[in-house]
Write a protein that holds these residues in place. Structure first.
Motif, PDB file in Angstrom:
ATOM      1  N   ASP A  51      31.956  40.233  41.024  1.00 32.60           N
ATOM      2  CA  ASP A  51      32.006  38.560  41.227  1.00 32.60           C
ATOM      3  C   ASP A  51      33.897  38.496  39.950  1.00 32.60           C
ATOM      4  N   PRO A  52      34.803  37.799  40.324  1.00 30.60           N
ATOM      5  CA  PRO A  52      35.958  37.374  38.695  1.00 30.60           C
ATOM      6  C   PRO A  52      34.902  36.672  37.892  1.00 30.60           C
ATOM      7  N   ASN A  53      35.187  37.007  36.389  1.00 33.31           N
ATOM      8  CA  ASN A  53      35.124  35.445  35.342  1.00 33.31           C
ATOM      9  C   ASN A  53      35.910  35.492  34.104  1.00 33.31           C
ATOM     10  N   GLY A  54      35.682  34.825  33.671  1.00 36.54           N
ATOM     11  CA  GLY A  54      36.460  34.421  32.556  1.00 36.54           C
ATOM     12  C   GLY A  54      37.454  34.432  33.333  1.00 36.54           C
ATOM     13  N   LEU A  55      38.053  33.820  34.044  1.00 34.22           N
ATOM     14  CA  LEU A  55      39.854  33.590  34.372  1.00 34.22           C
ATOM     15  C   LEU A  55      39.560  32.585  33.370  1.00 34.22           C
ATOM     16  N   SER A  56      41.391  32.426  32.677  1.00 36.35           N
ATOM     17  CA  SER A  56      41.652  31.317  31.784  1.00 36.35           C
ATOM     18  C   SER A  56      42.757  31.862  31.381  1.00 36.35           C
ATOM     19  N   TYR A  66      35.659  40.644  34.794  1.00 40.70           N
ATOM     20  CA  TYR A  66      35.286  40.145  36.137  1.00 40.70           C
ATOM     21  C   TYR A  66      33.703  41.891  36.097  1.00 40.70           C
ATOM     22  N   GLN A  67      32.864  41.939  36.585  1.00 43.74           N
ATOM     23  CA  GLN A  67      31.618  42.471  36.698  1.00 43.74           C
ATOM     24  C   GLN A  67      31.594  43.902  36.863  1.00 43.74           C
ATOM     25  N   LEU A  68      31.481  44.830  35.333  1.00 44.25           N
ATOM     26  CA  LEU A  68      31.619  45.794  36.316  1.00 44.25           C
ATOM     27  C   LEU A  68      30.487  47.069  36.075  1.00 44.25           C
ATOM     28  N   HIS A  69      30.432  47.933  36.339  1.00 42.78           N
ATOM     29  CA  HIS A  69      29.351  48.814  36.159  1.00 42.78           C
ATOM     30  C   HIS A  69      30.278  49.878  36.137  1.00 42.78           C
ATOM     31  N   PRO A  70      30.289  50.272  34.490  1.00 48.49           N
ATOM     32  CA  PRO A  70      30.942  51.718  34.597  1.00 48.49           C
ATOM     33  C   PRO A  70      30.865  53.337  34.522  1.00 48.49           C
ATOM     34  N   TYR A  71      29.267  52.658  34.890  1.00 52.90           N
ATOM     35  CA  TYR A  71      28.905  54.445  35.277  1.00 52.90           C
ATOM     36  C   TYR A  71      28.682  54.892  36.246  1.00 52.90           C
ATOM     37  N   SER A  72      29.021  53.975  37.513  1.00 51.92           N
ATOM     38  CA  SER A  72      29.190  55.237  39.314  1.00 51.92           C
ATOM     39  C   SER A  72      29.956  53.613  40.101  1.00 51.92           C
TER      40      SER A  72
END
Length: 511
Positions: A51-56, A66-72
């Motif tokens: 998801d896009p988040n915090g648009l401003s 944006y929602q991020l999973h950085p480990y895979s």
């Protein structure tokens, strides 16, 4: 404000969690394959995004978190990635903004929004997510709303939980915050105890202490058990009045003909609202995008008054891009307007035109019965503006074959005269998802005798805008190696092309 001491207890230093996440993304980026990595769409350097988040817009810069999973490159405990731009055209990567670090976020920092506060700082509101059983999803979620603030819009201090979940509902997430008439408002979605999707409204005087106001909207369909990623805003109408737009991503909708073909479907209703009352819809639920890969849109209000929305192009399970070290991208930023036809149109923001590297006018032409004609030999990143003259066209289907590769793969976008819809068909896709979607055309559009298609082709995706954004369609398209041609095609009849203009597109700076 309640006592949230236990929920706010750190389980790890936030700075350490951010540093670990940055290293993980850098490792994935170092081995990333770019065969489908976008040139002009926002994506993470590596890892999974949704998801896009915090648009401003804050202190002269546009922000997309944006929602991020950085480990895979698979879904996992969520962080907040961040890019920013001075011009909505080129973007730069910012440090990861949020990582799980307090008890309320043991399983992730979920979606939310951003606003410039009364103190001039950038405030993030988001959902702290943990598993009810402490281990996995088997017994459901346990979620609360949290906040963080930043002086520079880049590095954030967590304020912790601001709204608890006293009934311990399984789904209770995705806060969207705005200020109106001197008061702060927040909407978020929840699943009630009787498995119904609702959007609730909270209010605040100081951005820290929030009070329940009312149920803003309860979905009438008993199959819809959750309304994710709500958005709520006022928009000018052509008659000089205003309307309110309630946006949500409905979980549990059932397919009905061409409608609701995705697992979960993102759409909106147009209606009226005044503080102190419930939202009164004046339209049915309408899809934002008729493509197979669109979800969780969020909007922001620009300093010039434009309402701008981005959506997540959600991939199917097991997307081949996961083997390349990344997965997921955003749509183009789209401007939302309410038009004379009584509906919302979404069109790429005008700034996207600055990415054009050239303009090639192919003129008008007629294709013979069942004729196929190549117009671009190799198109890695292009915009295509095609106008079809329906009155002079006899074909049952006619349009564009995109990402045409030497192995016979392609994606088709065009007009189907039997269904009287615009079709996006991936039956011949060599890699990844297949299937088709079909966007409606109104009687007025058909009566005009012309269909205008504005098509953006990136390395691994296609976005289609029909008749100045009356409808949109977003889809992944993952071509095989080699050249990627663009061809015109007429089927079972002839096609009259009133105009065809193509543009090679430059990079937004995130490759």
């Amino acid at each position: 404000m309640g006592d949230f001491t236990e929920l706010n207890r750190p389980f790890a230093p936030h700075d350490d969690q951010l540093a670990k996440a940055e290293r993980a993304v850098a490792d994935l980026a170092a081995g990333r394959a770019d065969r489908w990595y976008p040139r002009f769409h926002i994506a993470s350097n590596g890892g999974w995004i949704n998801d896009p988040n915090g648009l401003s817009h804050h202190r002269g810069r546009w922000n997309v978190f944006y929602q991020l999973h950085p480990y895979s490159a698979q879904w996992g405990p969520m962080h907040w990635g961040h890019v920013s731009s001075a011009d909505l055209t080129t973007w730069r990567r910012e440090p990861i903004a949020l990582a799980p670090s307090i008890e309320a976020e043991l399983a992730g920092v979920f979606s939310g929004s951003a606003v410039t506060g009364d103190d001039g700082r950038l405030w993030l509101y988001y959902t702290g997510h943990r598993w009810r059983n402490g281990v996995d999803v088997a017994d459901g979620n346990l979620e609360v709303q949290c906040a963080a603030v930043s002086d520079d819009g880049v590095r954030f201090e967590k304020l912790g939980v601001v709204i608890d979940n006293p009934e311990r509902l399984k789904d209770f997430r995705d806060p969207k915050v705005w200020k109106q008439d001197g008061r702060w408002y927040m909407v978020f979605g929840l699943r009630t105890g009787d498995e119904r999707g609702e959007i609730v409204l909270y209010t605040s005087e100081d951005m820290r202490r929030w009070s329940f106001d009312r149920v803003l909207f309860r979905h009438p369909d008993p199959d819809v058990f959750m309304l994710e990623c709500p958005d709520f805003y006022e928009i000018p109408a052509p008659d000089g009045t205003t309307r309110w737009v309630l946006c949500f991503s409905a979980m549990g909708t059932k397919p009905d003909g061409f409608m609701n073909r995705n697992a979960n479907n993102a759409g909106y209703m147009i209606g009226t609202w005044e503080p102190g009352g419930a939202f009164e819809p004046q339209t049915e639920f309408r899809l934002w995008d008729w493509g197979p890969n669109y979800y969780a849109p969020q909007s922001m209000l620009g300093p010039d008054g434009r309402r701008i929305v981005l959506g997540w192009m959600n991939p199917a399970d097991g997307s081949p891009t996961q083997r390349d070290g990344w997965c997921g991208q955003m749509t183009l930023p789209r401007e939302v307007t309410l038009r004379e036809d009584g509906d919302l149109h979404t069109t790429p923001v005008a700034e996207i035109d600055r990415l054009r590297l050239d303009d090639v006018d192919h003129g008008s032409m007629t294709l013979g019965r069942d004729e196929e004609r190549e117009v671009l030999e190799d198109a890695e990143a292009v915009e295509i503006d095609l106008t079809i003259d329906l009155e002079a066209t006899t074909a049952e289907r006619c349009g564009l074959k995109l990402h045409c590769t030497d192995d016979g793969g392609y994606v088709y976008v065009g007009y189907d005269d039997q269904t009287r819809r615009v079709v996006l068909d991936r039956q011949a896709a060599g890699v990844g998802e297949r299937g088709y979607r079909a966007a409606p055309l109104s009687d007025g559009e058909l009566a005009s005798g012309r269909i205008e298609l504005r098509v953006y082709v990136d390395r691994g995706s296609v976005e289609v805008y029909v008749n100045d954004g009356r409808q949109a369609m977003s889809a992944y398209s993952l071509p095989a190696a080699g050249r990627r041609a663009v061809r015109l095609l007429a089927e079972s009849g002839t096609m009259a092309v009133a105009s065809l203009v193509t543009h090679r597109m430059g990079s937004i700076g995130l490759e």
